[in-house]
Structures are given as C-alpha cells and as structure tokens.
Motif scaffolding. Structure first.
Motif, PDB file in Angstrom:
ATOM      1  N   PRO A 135       4.119  -1.509  -4.554  1.00 43.39           N
ATOM      2  CA  PRO A 135       4.181  -1.868  -5.971  1.00 43.39           C
ATOM      3  C   PRO A 135       2.948  -1.355  -6.723  1.00 43.39           C
ATOM      4  CG  PRO A 135       3.418  -3.745  -4.705  1.00 43.39           C
ATOM      5  CD  PRO A 135       3.638  -2.609  -3.731  1.00 43.39           C
ATOM      6  N   TRP A 136       3.171  -0.844  -7.911  1.00 40.81           N
ATOM      7  CA  TRP A 136       2.072  -0.399  -8.761  1.00 40.81           C
ATOM      8  C   TRP A 136       2.575  -0.335 -10.201  1.00 40.81           C
ATOM      9  CZ3 TRP A 136       2.460   4.601 -10.999  1.00 40.81           C
ATOM     10  CH2 TRP A 136       3.472   5.412 -10.485  1.00 40.81           C
ATOM     11  N   SER A 137       1.684  -0.028 -11.136  1.00 39.79           N
ATOM     12  CA  SER A 137       2.115   0.019 -12.539  1.00 39.79           C
ATOM     13  C   SER A 137       1.238   0.947 -13.367  1.00 39.79           C
ATOM     14  CB  SER A 137       2.098  -1.387 -13.148  1.00 39.79           C
ATOM     15  OG  SER A 137       0.777  -1.895 -13.173  1.00 39.79           O
ATOM     16  N   PHE A 138       1.831   1.411 -14.468  1.00 36.40           N
ATOM     17  CA  PHE A 138       1.111   2.120 -15.520  1.00 36.40           C
ATOM     18  C   PHE A 138       0.808   1.107 -16.618  1.00 36.40           C
ATOM     19  CE2 PHE A 138       3.800   5.757 -14.086  1.00 36.40           C
ATOM     20  CZ  PHE A 138       2.808   6.696 -13.880  1.00 36.40           C
ATOM     21  N   HIS A 139      -0.405   1.148 -17.180  1.00 39.23           N
ATOM     22  CA  HIS A 139      -0.726   0.292 -18.330  1.00 39.23           C
ATOM     23  C   HIS A 139      -1.791   0.987 -19.170  1.00 39.23           C
ATOM     24  CE1 HIS A 139      -4.487  -1.311 -16.489  1.00 39.23           C
ATOM     25  NE2 HIS A 139      -3.823  -1.018 -15.380  1.00 39.23           N
ATOM     26  N   GLN A 140      -2.169   0.344 -20.261  1.00 37.85           N
ATOM     27  CA  GLN A 140      -3.131   0.917 -21.207  1.00 37.85           C
ATOM     28  C   GLN A 140      -2.611   2.221 -21.800  1.00 37.85           C
ATOM     29  OE1 GLN A 140      -5.907  -0.789 -22.138  1.00 37.85           O
ATOM     30  NE2 GLN A 140      -5.175  -2.405 -20.790  1.00 37.85           N
ATOM     31  N   VAL A 141      -1.308   2.238 -22.084  1.00 35.32           N
ATOM     32  CA  VAL A 141      -0.634   3.393 -22.669  1.00 35.32           C
ATOM     33  C   VAL A 141       0.213   2.856 -23.824  1.00 35.32           C
ATOM     34  CG1 VAL A 141       0.973   5.290 -22.222  1.00 35.32           C
ATOM     35  CG2 VAL A 141      -0.504   4.475 -20.395  1.00 35.32           C
ATOM     36  N   TYR A 145      14.292   6.015   0.676  1.00 32.62           N
ATOM     37  CA  TYR A 145      13.483   5.226  -0.248  1.00 32.62           C
ATOM     38  C   TYR A 145      14.326   4.795  -1.437  1.00 32.62           C
ATOM     39  CZ  TYR A 145       9.953   7.713   2.368  1.00 32.62           C
ATOM     40  OH  TYR A 145       9.216   8.233   3.386  1.00 32.62           O
ATOM     41  N   ALA A 146      13.872   3.715  -2.049  1.00 32.06           N
ATOM     42  CA  ALA A 146      14.444   3.278  -3.318  1.00 32.06           C
ATOM     43  C   ALA A 146      13.276   2.988  -4.254  1.00 32.06           C
ATOM     44  CB  ALA A 146      15.303   2.033  -3.145  1.00 32.06           C
ATOM     45  N   VAL A 147      13.522   3.137  -5.544  1.00 27.57           N
ATOM     46  CA  VAL A 147      12.498   2.810  -6.534  1.00 27.57           C
ATOM     47  C   VAL A 147      13.126   1.932  -7.607  1.00 27.57           C
ATOM     48  CG1 VAL A 147      12.867   4.925  -7.913  1.00 27.57           C
ATOM     49  CG2 VAL A 147      10.684   3.699  -8.064  1.00 27.57           C
ATOM     50  N   ASP A 148      12.373   0.943  -8.053  1.00 31.04           N
ATOM     51  CA  ASP A 148      12.756   0.056  -9.144  1.00 31.04           C
ATOM     52  C   ASP A 148      11.699   0.232 -10.226  1.00 31.04           C
ATOM     53  OD1 ASP A 148      13.152  -2.121 -10.899  1.00 31.04           O
ATOM     54  OD2 ASP A 148      13.770  -3.458  -9.283  1.00 31.04           O
ATOM     55  N   LEU A 149      12.115   0.703 -11.384  1.00 32.24           N
ATOM     56  CA  LEU A 149      11.218   0.954 -12.514  1.00 32.24           C
ATOM     57  C   LEU A 149      11.598   0.019 -13.656  1.00 32.24           C
ATOM     58  CD1 LEU A 149      11.937   4.707 -12.223  1.00 32.24           C
ATOM     59  CD2 LEU A 149       9.652   3.790 -11.886  1.00 32.24           C
ATOM     60  N   ARG A 150      10.623  -0.677 -14.209  1.00 31.44           N
ATOM     61  CA  ARG A 150      10.893  -1.588 -15.335  1.00 31.44           C
ATOM     62  C   ARG A 150       9.838  -1.402 -16.404  1.00 31.44           C
ATOM     63  NH1 ARG A 150      13.657  -6.783 -12.802  1.00 31.44           N
ATOM     64  NH2 ARG A 150      14.161  -5.886 -10.788  1.00 31.44           N
ATOM     65  N   LEU A 151      10.293  -1.325 -17.634  1.00 28.26           N
ATOM     66  CA  LEU A 151       9.389  -1.243 -18.785  1.00 28.26           C
ATOM     67  C   LEU A 151       9.248  -2.642 -19.365  1.00 28.26           C
ATOM     68  CD1 LEU A 151       7.707   0.158 -20.934  1.00 28.26           C
ATOM     69  CD2 LEU A 151       9.825   0.788 -22.090  1.00 28.26           C
ATOM     70  N   VAL A 172       8.291   1.035  -5.044  1.00 22.77           N
ATOM     71  CA  VAL A 172       8.964   1.953  -4.120  1.00 22.77           C
ATOM     72  C   VAL A 172       9.052   1.242  -2.771  1.00 22.77           C
ATOM     73  CG1 VAL A 172       8.884   4.212  -2.992  1.00 22.77           C
ATOM     74  CG2 VAL A 172       8.035   3.956  -5.336  1.00 22.77           C
ATOM     75  N   VAL A 173      10.227   1.262  -2.174  1.00 22.02           N
ATOM     76  CA  VAL A 173      10.414   0.656  -0.852  1.00 22.02           C
ATOM     77  C   VAL A 173      11.097   1.652   0.071  1.00 22.02           C
ATOM     78  CG1 VAL A 173      10.493  -1.727  -1.670  1.00 22.02           C
ATOM     79  CG2 VAL A 173      12.602  -0.438  -1.473  1.00 22.02           C
ATOM     80  N   SER A 174      10.759   1.561   1.345  1.00 23.18           N
ATOM     81  CA  SER A 174      11.411   2.404   2.351  1.00 23.18           C
ATOM     82  C   SER A 174      12.662   1.691   2.852  1.00 23.18           C
ATOM     83  CB  SER A 174      10.466   2.658   3.523  1.00 23.18           C
ATOM     84  OG  SER A 174      10.313   1.480   4.301  1.00 23.18           O
ATOM     85  N   ALA A 175      13.489   2.430   3.549  1.00 28.54           N
ATOM     86  CA  ALA A 175      14.600   1.812   4.274  1.00 28.54           C
ATOM     87  C   ALA A 175      13.987   0.982   5.395  1.00 28.54           C
ATOM     88  CB  ALA A 175      15.506   2.902   4.838  1.00 28.54           C
ATOM     89  N   CYS A 176      14.748   0.045   5.905  1.00 30.34           N
ATOM     90  CA  CYS A 176      14.272  -0.767   7.034  1.00 30.34           C
ATOM     91  C   CYS A 176      14.195   0.109   8.287  1.00 30.34           C
ATOM     92  CB  CYS A 176      15.209  -1.942   7.274  1.00 30.34           C
ATOM     93  SG  CYS A 176      15.151  -3.164   5.941  1.00 30.34           S
ATOM     94  N   TYR A 177      13.214  -0.164   9.110  1.00 35.81           N
ATOM     95  CA  TYR A 177      13.049   0.564  10.360  1.00 35.81           C
ATOM     96  C   TYR A 177      12.614  -0.413  11.446  1.00 35.81           C
ATOM     97  CZ  TYR A 177       8.075   0.331   9.318  1.00 35.81           C
ATOM     98  OH  TYR A 177       6.811  -0.125   9.031  1.00 35.81           O
ATOM     99  N   ARG A 178      12.892  -0.078  12.667  1.00 39.78           N
ATOM    100  CA  ARG A 178      12.527  -0.909  13.807  1.00 39.78           C
ATOM    101  C   ARG A 178      11.210  -0.403  14.376  1.00 39.78           C
ATOM    102  NH1 ARG A 178      16.093  -4.112  15.827  1.00 39.78           N
ATOM    103  NH2 ARG A 178      17.800  -2.838  15.048  1.00 39.78           N
TER     104      ARG A 178
END
Length: 129
Positions: free
Chosen positions: A45-51, A98-104, A121-127
């Motif tokens: 998880p991360w974010s852009f800000h101050q824009v 991978y999957a990504v979830d983007l929210r404004l 961003v998340v990876s697929a599950c792995y063993r």
C-alpha cells in the motif's frame, strides 16, 4: 520485490509530481486457505499526496488508459462502496500475478484529510516452502 516493481511502474504511468507515502511491501497470510497452510501474498500500500486534485484526476485518467497498454485488465472502473463514493479503478495484471486497487480520495468529501490517490498492489497467493 516484484510487487514493488509493479507499484513503481504504476507510479510511472500516473506521472504525478508530488509526495509519495510508501510503507513498503509486506507479506500477509491469504485468508481463504486453512490457517495451518503456509499460503501468503505480498501487499504494497502507498499513496500520492500534496498534489492538486485536478492533477490527481488527470493521473487517474492516465492510469485508466495506460494500465491496459501495459498488460493490465481493468475489472472495475467506477466508484467504491464508501459513503463518499470515491473514484476507483481495480485492475489485474496479465496472467493475474498482481492486482491493483486505485482510489482517488477527494478532500472535499473527507473533511480535513488532504486529497490523495491510494494505491494498493497485491500479489496472487503463493505457498511458502
């Protein structure tokens, strides 16, 4: 980590100049498996800000068009289920590694909190071995 590389590429597509909050990638247990199995995924998880908000809206549009050009399939493009109904894009990488979830998140809907683009961003599950 490959998840962080995918995150970096998403940041390049967004092409925003501003501050980035990055907690770093972390390994978490996949919840849809028996708790005794060693099945994990990597979450970043991360974010852009101050824009300015207008620049963030433009970045979301760049992501909307740029992700498919980079091999991502957009599986949701609309609003999330929060009371603010924030714009949301969910995409899966080619092969679904991978999957990504983007929210404004718009400060006009969240009171004192500044606007930001939240990226997970998340990876697929792995063993694990």
């Amino acid at each position: 980590m490959e998840v962080e590389q995918a995150s970096s590429r998403i940041g390049e597509i967004a092409a925003l100049q501003g501050e980035v909050t990055d907690t770093g990638a972390m390994t978490v247990r996949c919840t849809n498996y028996d708790s005794e199995e060693n099945v994990y995924r990597v979450r970043h998880p991360w974010s852009f800000h101050q824009v300015p908000l207008a620049a963030m809206e433009e970045a979301m549009e760049r992501l909307r068009t740029g992700l498919p050009e980079e091999g991502w399939k957009i599986v949701k493009d609309g609003v999330d289920d929060s009371p603010a109904q924030s714009p949301q894009i969910v995409a899966e990488s080619e092969g679904q590694e991978y999957a990504v979830d983007l929210r404004l998140l718009d400060e006009r809907k969240y009171g004192d909190d500044p606007s930001l683009i939240e990226v997970t961003v998340v990876s697929a599950c792995y063993r694990s071995k």
